[in-house]
Design a protein around this motif. Structure first.
Motif, PDB file in Angstrom:
ATOM      1  N   GLN A  67       0.822  -1.370   0.169  1.00 31.14           N
ATOM      2  CA  GLN A  67       0.058   0.021   0.160  1.00 31.14           C
ATOM      3  C   GLN A  67       0.812   1.335  -0.008  1.00 31.14           C
ATOM      4  OE1 GLN A  67      -3.420   0.127  -0.078  1.00 31.14           O
ATOM      5  NE2 GLN A  67      -2.989   1.862  -0.629  1.00 31.14           N
ATOM      6  N   ILE A 103      -0.224  -2.581  -6.655  1.00 26.28           N
ATOM      7  CA  ILE A 103      -1.721  -2.806  -6.044  1.00 26.28           C
ATOM      8  C   ILE A 103      -2.224  -4.044  -6.710  1.00 26.28           C
ATOM      9  CG2 ILE A 103      -3.191  -1.693  -7.787  1.00 26.28           C
ATOM     10  CD1 ILE A 103      -3.104  -1.159  -4.042  1.00 26.28           C
ATOM     11  N   ASP A 136      -5.826  -5.247  -4.851  1.00 19.19           N
ATOM     12  CA  ASP A 136      -7.089  -4.785  -5.605  1.00 19.19           C
ATOM     13  C   ASP A 136      -6.806  -4.874  -6.987  1.00 19.19           C
ATOM     14  OD1 ASP A 136      -9.214  -3.721  -6.643  1.00 19.19           O
ATOM     15  OD2 ASP A 136      -9.111  -1.533  -5.472  1.00 19.19           O
ATOM     16  N   GLU A 177      -8.713  -5.363  -9.629  1.00 20.51           N
ATOM     17  CA  GLU A 177      -9.632  -4.414 -10.483  1.00 20.51           C
ATOM     18  C   GLU A 177      -9.008  -3.123 -10.525  1.00 20.51           C
ATOM     19  OE1 GLU A 177     -14.346  -3.202 -11.231  1.00 20.51           O
ATOM     20  OE2 GLU A 177     -13.657  -4.491  -9.281  1.00 20.51           O
ATOM     21  N   ARG A 178      -8.387  -2.443  -9.621  1.00 26.40           N
ATOM     22  CA  ARG A 178      -7.704  -1.185  -9.786  1.00 26.40           C
ATOM     23  C   ARG A 178      -6.589  -1.541 -10.587  1.00 26.40           C
ATOM     24  NH1 ARG A 178      -6.290   2.314  -4.646  1.00 26.40           N
ATOM     25  NH2 ARG A 178      -8.371   1.739  -4.029  1.00 26.40           N
ATOM     26  N   CYS A 225      -4.264  -9.924 -13.977  1.00 26.53           N
ATOM     27  CA  CYS A 225      -5.440  -9.418 -13.147  1.00 26.53           C
ATOM     28  C   CYS A 225      -6.775  -9.883 -13.660  1.00 26.53           C
ATOM     29  CB  CYS A 225      -5.438  -7.823 -13.388  1.00 26.53           C
ATOM     30  SG  CYS A 225      -4.152  -6.710 -12.994  1.00 26.53           S
TER      31      CYS A 225
END
Length: 496
Positions: free
Chosen positions: A193, A216, A220, A222-223, A249
């Motif tokens: 992070q 990330i 996350d 998706e991000r 991803c």
């Protein structure tokens, strides 16, 4: 240089610029084979050989060039750099010092020297040499990356490792690559992070978007995919690293069919990239495609081999004692390197196949028979593993890992390999003892970022046993307890 030779050199350069390096090399070979080859031809040929990964031949031509032009700083620097790439740290250091002695003072030469010193476990001298490189170019990204990693691996802590980067970022806030280096350090120090926040604190170019996606990705996906998609648009064409992150991803999001769109493109442009093959296998597994079981055929492709005692040792057990002692002597660092799979341990920095220690040298003699037996058992075929089986090989890299208690290897592959390995040299009692928990065992088939897919195959380590497997297979280790370390020696193999 005659007009004819000049024309040949220029044609070779044009071919190389078009990506036709093999043709360029063939064109230059006849010229440089002559004893009176012009130095310009030797220089271009050595450079192209290095780009093609033919380092031994490149070094030979560079030596001829140095003999022809002993006062040439670039010639000596290039020889030093190639020797460093070959893992010949002492020779690289000596050639760097010769370069400095005849007037070379470029930060690139100081960087090659620093890396050569680090490979010899002369860490204080290496740190000084990195400092000399940075004194000449304060925002030198390669030197900053290597210096910060060395500080981290010496166990000085994250704040100390980030200090040279923070100084450089403050002096050159518009250099995104510096933030990318710091973010990667933070990520491998267990702070993804914080890594992401460093990256997104300023404007992102295409490499920055890719770095943000990688930082990330596990937290996350998706991000991360949004960042990777922006990187793809900004790149303006297919980039292997971007396509891989896009595929990963989508796999993490359960979109295996969509991931295959990226993977199909990757298979066309990078057919032997092992990371691409690993993504393809993961997608096939998620889709229930029977080709997955053929690609991840554990019974056929994950093979253990008991080493023979080398000549000069009465038994394998006696040899392992000497080999362990030699390897422990090389583990002068305390923390795991950046960009590697291990967590909670150290990894040697020198190419072990270049070692002159008798025990380490003997290892690379006794592994020849198992490697050849593995290739013979594979045989020919059209699948990605067998299709590259020429019956001969060369080592791509070699290193030792010493894991501390509770340490492990995160699941990973070896993108530039063909065959990978793990040879267990010294194991703690928690690994050699009870089967419960499979502490310290090798595991296969658990792709990172896809928690629904668990490991499918495990191998119990045994001292003196070499395990060989495809480089595209996801593999890692189970953490282990106790108070003893786990010592291994590993290498990658590519077809010759």
């Amino acid at each position: 240089m005659t007009a004819e030779v000049q024309a040949t050199v220029e044609q070779a350069k044009r071919l190389a610029a078009l990506g036709r390096i093999d043709q360029a090399l063939a064109l230059l070979a006849d010229v440089t084979a002559r004893a009176d080859a012009p130095w310009q031809t030797l220089s271009v040929h050595a450079d192209l050989l290095k780009r093609a990964g033919r380092l031994e031949e490149s070094a030979d031509l560079s030596r001829r060039l140095v003999a022809l032009r002993p006062q040439s700083v670039p010639a000596r620097h290039n020889l030093a750099s190639t020797l460093g790439d070959l893992g010949r740290a002492e020779a690289a250091e000596a050639t760097c010092r010769e370069t400095l002695a005849i007037g070379g003072d470029a930060p690139e030469t100081w960087l090659v020297l620093a890396r050569a010193l680090q490979a010899q476990n002369r860490f204080d001298a290496a740190q000084t040499a990195y400092g000399e490189a940075l004194a000449r170019r304060p925002a030198y990204a390669d030197a900053l990356r290597d210096l910060s990693q060395l500080i981290w691996m010496q166990g000085a802590g994250l704040e100390a490792a980030c200090a040279p980067l923070d100084k450089a970022i403050a002096a050159a806030p518009g250099e995104p690559v510096l933030r990318q280096i710091k973010a990667r350090l933070l990520d491998y120090a267990g702070q993804p992070q914080a890594a992401y926040q460093v990256l997104t604190a300023g404007a992102l170019d295409a490499p920055g978007e890719l770095a943000a996606a990688q930082a990330i990705q596990r937290l996350d996906p998706e991000r991360a995919l949004a960042h990777a998609d922006r990187a793809a648009v900004m790149a303006g064409g297919p980039v292997i690293a971007v396509l891989v992150v896009q595929a990963e991803c989508r796999l993490a999001l359960g979109q295996a069919a969509a991931a295959m769109v990226h993977i199909d493109t990757l298979r066309r442009i990078a057919p032997t990239n092992q990371h691409v093959l690993a993504c393809q296998a993961t997608a096939w597994r998620m889709l229930g495609d029977p080709r997955y079981d053929q690609m991840y055929d554990y019974a056929a492709f994950v093979r253990p081999y008991r080493l023979e005692a080398p000549s000069g040792w009465a038994s394998l057990e006696a040899y392992l004692v000497d080999l362990a002692q030699a390897l422990h002597g090389l583990h002068g660092l305390k923390a795991h390197p950046i960009g590697q799979s291990l967590r909670g341990g150290s990894q040697t920095t020198a190419k072990l196949s270049e070692s002159r220690d008798p025990a380490i040298l003997a290892f690379f003699q006794v592994i020849d028979a198992p490697i050849r037996a593995y290739m013979a058992a594979l045989g020919p075929g059209e699948d990605p593993l067998r299709a590259r089986n020429t019956g001969d090989y060369r080592l791509q890299g070699s290193w030792s890992v010493r894991l501390h208690p509770h340490g492990f290897h995160a699941d990973h592959i070896h993108a530039e390999g063909w065959l990978s390995s793990a040879c267990h040299i010294e194991l703690p009692s928690s690994v050699t003892g009870a089967d419960e928990g499979r502490e310290g065992w090798l595991r296969f088939g658990a792709p990172p970022g896809v928690p629904t897919l668990e490991a499918q195959h495990h191998v119990r380590p045994q001292p003196g046993t070499l395990v060989i497997f495809p480089s595209y297979m996801w593999h890692g280790t189970q953490p282990f307890g106790g108070d003893e370390t786990r010592l291994t020696l590993a290498f990658d193999v590519v077809p010759a």
